[in-house]
Design a protein around this motif. Structure first.
Motif, PDB file in Angstrom:
ATOM      1  N   PHE A  69       0.820  -1.205   0.000  1.00 28.96           N
ATOM      2  CA  PHE A  69       0.000   0.000   0.000  1.00 28.96           C
ATOM      3  C   PHE A  69       0.857   1.260   0.000  1.00 28.96           C
ATOM      4  N   PRO A  70       0.246   2.436  -0.288  1.00 29.30           N
ATOM      5  CA  PRO A  70       1.022   3.670  -0.407  1.00 29.30           C
ATOM      6  C   PRO A  70       1.894   3.940   0.814  1.00 29.30           C
ATOM      7  N   GLY A  71       3.122   4.344   0.534  1.00 29.79           N
ATOM      8  CA  GLY A  71       4.091   4.630   1.580  1.00 29.79           C
ATOM      9  C   GLY A  71       4.828   3.422   2.105  1.00 29.79           C
ATOM     10  N   ALA A  72       4.465   2.226   1.628  1.00 30.92           N
ATOM     11  CA  ALA A  72       5.169   1.015   2.055  1.00 30.92           C
ATOM     12  C   ALA A  72       6.580   0.999   1.479  1.00 30.92           C
ATOM     13  N   VAL A  73       7.517   0.492   2.284  1.00 31.80           N
ATOM     14  CA  VAL A  73       8.893   0.297   1.830  1.00 31.80           C
ATOM     15  C   VAL A  73       9.279  -1.137   2.162  1.00 31.80           C
ATOM     16  N   VAL A  74       9.740  -1.858   1.139  1.00 29.12           N
ATOM     17  CA  VAL A  74      10.188  -3.239   1.318  1.00 29.12           C
ATOM     18  C   VAL A  74      11.698  -3.241   1.165  1.00 29.12           C
ATOM     19  N   GLY A  75      12.400  -3.557   2.252  1.00 25.61           N
ATOM     20  CA  GLY A  75      13.859  -3.508   2.268  1.00 25.61           C
ATOM     21  C   GLY A  75      14.501  -4.508   1.329  1.00 25.61           C
ATOM     22  N   ALA A  76      15.709  -4.214   0.903  1.00 28.56           N
ATOM     23  CA  ALA A  76      16.435  -5.038  -0.065  1.00 28.56           C
ATOM     24  C   ALA A  76      16.485  -6.498   0.375  1.00 28.56           C
ATOM     25  N   GLY A  77      16.301  -7.382  -0.601  1.00 36.58           N
ATOM     26  CA  GLY A  77      16.424  -8.808  -0.354  1.00 36.58           C
ATOM     27  C   GLY A  77      15.288  -9.421   0.444  1.00 36.58           C
ATOM     28  N   SER A  78      14.207  -8.703   0.606  1.00 38.94           N
ATOM     29  CA  SER A  78      13.078  -9.233   1.374  1.00 38.94           C
ATOM     30  C   SER A  78      12.181 -10.111   0.517  1.00 38.94           C
ATOM     31  N   GLU A  79      11.401 -10.957   1.199  1.00 39.38           N
ATOM     32  CA  GLU A  79      10.384 -11.783   0.553  1.00 39.38           C
ATOM     33  C   GLU A  79       9.031 -11.476   1.178  1.00 39.38           C
ATOM     34  N   VAL A  80       8.073 -11.200   0.327  1.00 39.35           N
ATOM     35  CA  VAL A  80       6.687 -11.120   0.762  1.00 39.35           C
ATOM     36  C   VAL A  80       5.993 -12.276   0.049  1.00 39.35           C
ATOM     37  N   ARG A  81       5.594 -13.258   0.817  1.00 38.77           N
ATOM     38  CA  ARG A  81       5.096 -14.501   0.240  1.00 38.77           C
ATOM     39  C   ARG A  81       3.613 -14.405  -0.107  1.00 38.77           C
ATOM     40  N   ILE A  82       3.050 -15.465  -0.668  1.00 39.28           N
ATOM     41  CA  ILE A  82       1.710 -15.468  -1.271  1.00 39.28           C
ATOM     42  C   ILE A  82       0.692 -14.757  -0.379  1.00 39.28           C
ATOM     43  N   HIS A  83       0.016 -13.769  -0.972  1.00 36.66           N
ATOM     44  CA  HIS A  83      -1.034 -12.982  -0.311  1.00 36.66           C
ATOM     45  C   HIS A  83      -0.567 -12.245   0.934  1.00 36.66           C
ATOM     46  N   GLY A  84       0.745 -12.023   1.061  1.00 40.69           N
ATOM     47  CA  GLY A  84       1.243 -11.191   2.140  1.00 40.69           C
ATOM     48  C   GLY A  84       0.899  -9.730   1.895  1.00 40.69           C
ATOM     49  N   VAL A  85       0.860  -8.940   2.967  1.00 37.80           N
ATOM     50  CA  VAL A  85       0.482  -7.526   2.892  1.00 37.80           C
ATOM     51  C   VAL A  85       1.543  -6.685   3.599  1.00 37.80           C
ATOM     52  N   VAL A  86       1.934  -5.572   2.965  1.00 36.43           N
ATOM     53  CA  VAL A  86       2.711  -4.535   3.639  1.00 36.43           C
ATOM     54  C   VAL A  86       1.843  -3.289   3.618  1.00 36.43           C
TER      55      VAL A  86
END
Length: 201
Positions: free
Chosen positions: A103-120
Motif C-alpha cells: 500500500f502507499p508509503g510502504a517500503v520493502v527492504g532489499a532482499g526481502s520476501e513477501v510470500r503469497i497474499h502477504g500484505v505490507v
C-alpha cells in the motif's frame, strides 16, 4: 499497449519487453532487461513508476504510481502474478509472490520476501532481508509482521498510519458519497488518454 496520461508518456528501454496485452500508462520508466508480462497494468496516476534492471512484473499484476507516493521497483525484483503495488518502494533483489499487496508509503527492504497474499500496509517499513509469511501482514515503522488472526494487534499498529488520508487524501469517517466523487474525478482524467504508437516512442 503504451498510453499517454496527463501529458506523460512511458519510456521503455530498447532491451526491455512489454507484452502486447500489458498496459503501461503515463510517467513510467522501464529499465534494461525488465519484463512486463501479459495482462499486467502499470499506471502512473499523477505520480511515477520506475522498474529497475532485470526486474519482472508477472501476469495480471497491478502497479500504480501516485503523486505523493511514486512506485519504485529496484533491480532484480520479481513481482508475482496478481500482485498489487500501490505507491510503494521495493528495494533491489526482493521477491513478491502471487497476490501480495503493498500500500502507499510502504517500503520493502532489499532482499526481502513477501510470500503469497502477504500484505505490507500503508506507511510501513519492512527491514532489509525480512520475510512476510503466506497471508501475514507487515504493519508499522519499523514493521511488525503478524498473522492475519491478530486483528486487534494489527489494527492498533495500523490506525495511526492513516490509511484514508494516505490513500484517499481524506480524514477517517469521510462519507462514501464525498470519497467516491473524489475518486471518480481523479480516475476521470483517463478520458483524455492517448494510445502511443510504436513509431511515436
Amino acid at each position: 499497449m503504451l498510453v499517454e496520461h496527463r501529458g506523460a508518456r512511458p519510456w521503455v528501454h530498447p532491451d526491455a519487453y512489454v507484452a502486447p496485452t500489458a498496459v503501461v500508462c503515463g510517467a513510467v520508466r522501464i529499465a534494461r532487461g525488465a519484463r512486463v508480462l501479459f495482462g499486467a497494468v502499470l499506471t502512473a496516476e499523477e505520480g511515477t513508476i520506475e522498474v529497475g534492471t532485470n526486474s519482472v512484473i508477472m501476469e495480471n499484476a497491478l502497479v500504480r504510481g501516485r503523486a505523493a507516493h511514486p512506485t519504485v521497483i529496484g533491480d532484480d525484483v520479481l513481482v508475482g502474478p496478481h500482485a498489487h503495488l500501490n505507491g510503494a518502494q521495493v528495494r533491489d533483489g526482493c521477491f513478491l509472490a502471487t497476490g501480495v499487496a503493498l500500500f502507499p508509503g510502504a517500503v520493502v527492504g532489499a532482499g526481502s520476501e513477501v510470500r503469497i497474499h502477504g500484505v505490507v500496509h500503508v506507511n510501513s517499513v519492512l527491514a532489509p532481508g525480512s520475510t512476510v509469511p503466506i497471508g501475514w501482514v507487515a504493519v508499522g515503522d519499523p514493521a511488525q509482521v503478524l498473522p492475519p488472526d491478530r486483528h486487534e494487534q494489527i489494527w492498533a499498529a495500523q490506525e495511526p498510519l492513516d490509511f484514508p488520508g494516505t490513500v484517499h487524501g481524506v480524514p477517517r469517517g469521510t462519507p462514501p458519497g464525498e470519497l467516491m466523487a473524489r475518486q471518480s474525478a481523479w480516475f476521470g482524467a483517463h478520458r483524455e488518454d492517448q494510445i502511443v504508437d510504436d513509431e511515436d516512442r
